[in-house]
Design an enzyme around this catalytic site. Sequence first.
Site, PDB file in Angstrom:
ATOM      1  N   CYS A  76       4.693  -2.439   3.061  1.00  0.00           N
ATOM      2  CA  CYS A  76       4.983  -3.602   2.231  1.00  0.00           C
ATOM      3  C   CYS A  76       3.882  -4.643   2.446  1.00  0.00           C
ATOM      4  CB  CYS A  76       6.322  -4.215   2.606  1.00  0.00           C
ATOM      5  SG  CYS A  76       7.747  -3.216   2.170  1.00  0.00           S
ATOM      6  N   GLU A 133       4.107  -7.723   3.257  1.00  0.00           N
ATOM      7  CA  GLU A 133       4.334  -8.552   4.442  1.00  0.00           C
ATOM      8  C   GLU A 133       3.787  -7.876   5.690  1.00  0.00           C
ATOM      9  OE1 GLU A 133       6.448  -7.646   2.092  1.00  0.00           O
ATOM     10  OE2 GLU A 133       8.025  -9.121   1.755  1.00  0.00           O
ATOM     11  N   CYS A 151      10.880  -5.586   6.695  1.00  0.00           N
ATOM     12  CA  CYS A 151       9.935  -6.711   6.778  1.00  0.00           C
ATOM     13  C   CYS A 151      10.594  -7.949   7.373  1.00  0.00           C
ATOM     14  CB  CYS A 151       9.342  -7.020   5.406  1.00  0.00           C
ATOM     15  SG  CYS A 151       8.148  -5.773   4.893  1.00  0.00           S
ATOM     16  N   ILE A 188       0.872  -1.183   0.000  1.00  0.00           N
ATOM     17  CA  ILE A 188       0.000   0.000   0.000  1.00  0.00           C
ATOM     18  C   ILE A 188       0.905   1.227   0.000  1.00  0.00           C
ATOM     19  CG2 ILE A 188      -1.833   1.236   1.216  1.00  0.00           C
ATOM     20  CD1 ILE A 188      -2.505  -1.453   2.640  1.00  0.00           C
TER      21      ILE A 188
HETATM   22  N1  THU Z   1       7.617  -4.125  -1.346  1.00  0.00           N
HETATM   23  C1  THU Z   1       6.888  -5.052  -0.638  1.00  0.00           C
HETATM   24  O1  THU Z   1       5.647  -5.022  -0.643  1.00  0.00           O
HETATM   25  N2  THU Z   1       7.571  -6.007   0.049  1.00  0.00           N
HETATM   26  C2  THU Z   1       8.921  -6.070   0.130  1.00  0.00           C
HETATM   27  O2  THU Z   1       9.453  -6.821   0.927  1.00  0.00           O
HETATM   28  C3  THU Z   1       9.745  -5.242  -0.754  1.00  0.00           C
HETATM   29  C4  THU Z   1       9.059  -4.071  -1.360  1.00  0.00           C
HETATM   30  C5  THU Z   1       6.897  -3.085  -2.084  1.00  0.00           C
HETATM   31  C6  THU Z   1       7.009  -1.716  -1.472  1.00  0.00           C
HETATM   32  C7  THU Z   1       6.751  -0.809  -2.660  1.00  0.00           C
HETATM   33  O3  THU Z   1       5.363  -0.554  -2.715  1.00  0.00           O
HETATM   34  C8  THU Z   1       7.142  -1.640  -3.863  1.00  0.00           C
HETATM   35  O4  THU Z   1       7.407  -2.945  -3.373  1.00  0.00           O
HETATM   36  C9  THU Z   1       8.360  -1.129  -4.570  1.00  0.00           C
HETATM   37  O5  THU Z   1       9.460  -1.052  -3.763  1.00  0.00           O
END
Ligand code: THU
Length: 152
Positions: free
Chosen positions: A67, A69, A103, A57
């Site tokens: 993130c 997670e 995360c 989000i």
């Molecule tokens: N992102 C995640 O959702 N999880 C991770 O562990 C790494 C990064 C997302 C955050 C952001 O919205 C997008 O990936 C680009 O970095």
Amino acid sequence: MANYEIVDFNSLSETVQNLLKRATEVRERAYCPYSNFKVGCALLTEDGNKVYTGCNIENSTLSPTLCAERTAIGKSVCDGYVKFKIVAVVAHQENFTAPCGVCRQTLSEFRGSDGDMEVYLGKPSHDKVLRTKLSNILPLAYVSYKKDSILS
Ligand code: THU
């Protein structure tokens, strides 16, 4: 020495395949107008009874971005589940996307009673899957004085 292995999606248990499918589904709900990088996550509670999913989000000021997670963890903690056996993350079609440092530390807070968590990184195509453990990707995790170290 490698601390992970690449396996076929079809060789995995039904439970893990289901987690990877759920992560792929929720990935489609990602709110990521800034990066256009969709991520989905599915967590299996330690008792094996519940699956919590989350997507990333984003926010126009970037730093409040959640993130996938941490979104899943927030949902599960609100329902009273604070220990997880397995985490599955699905992002890009071509590459495995490992949890970011924040995360990894957040997952570490909610690892299972065995002091660890199984980690599966998949792709929307469900061909190959990277399998590892949280202790492999977050060695020497920070632990507060209130919790036992994973090294003890
Ligand atoms: N992102 C995640 O959702 N999880 C991770 O562990 C790494 C990064 C997302 C955050 C952001 O919205 C997008 O990936 C680009 O970095």
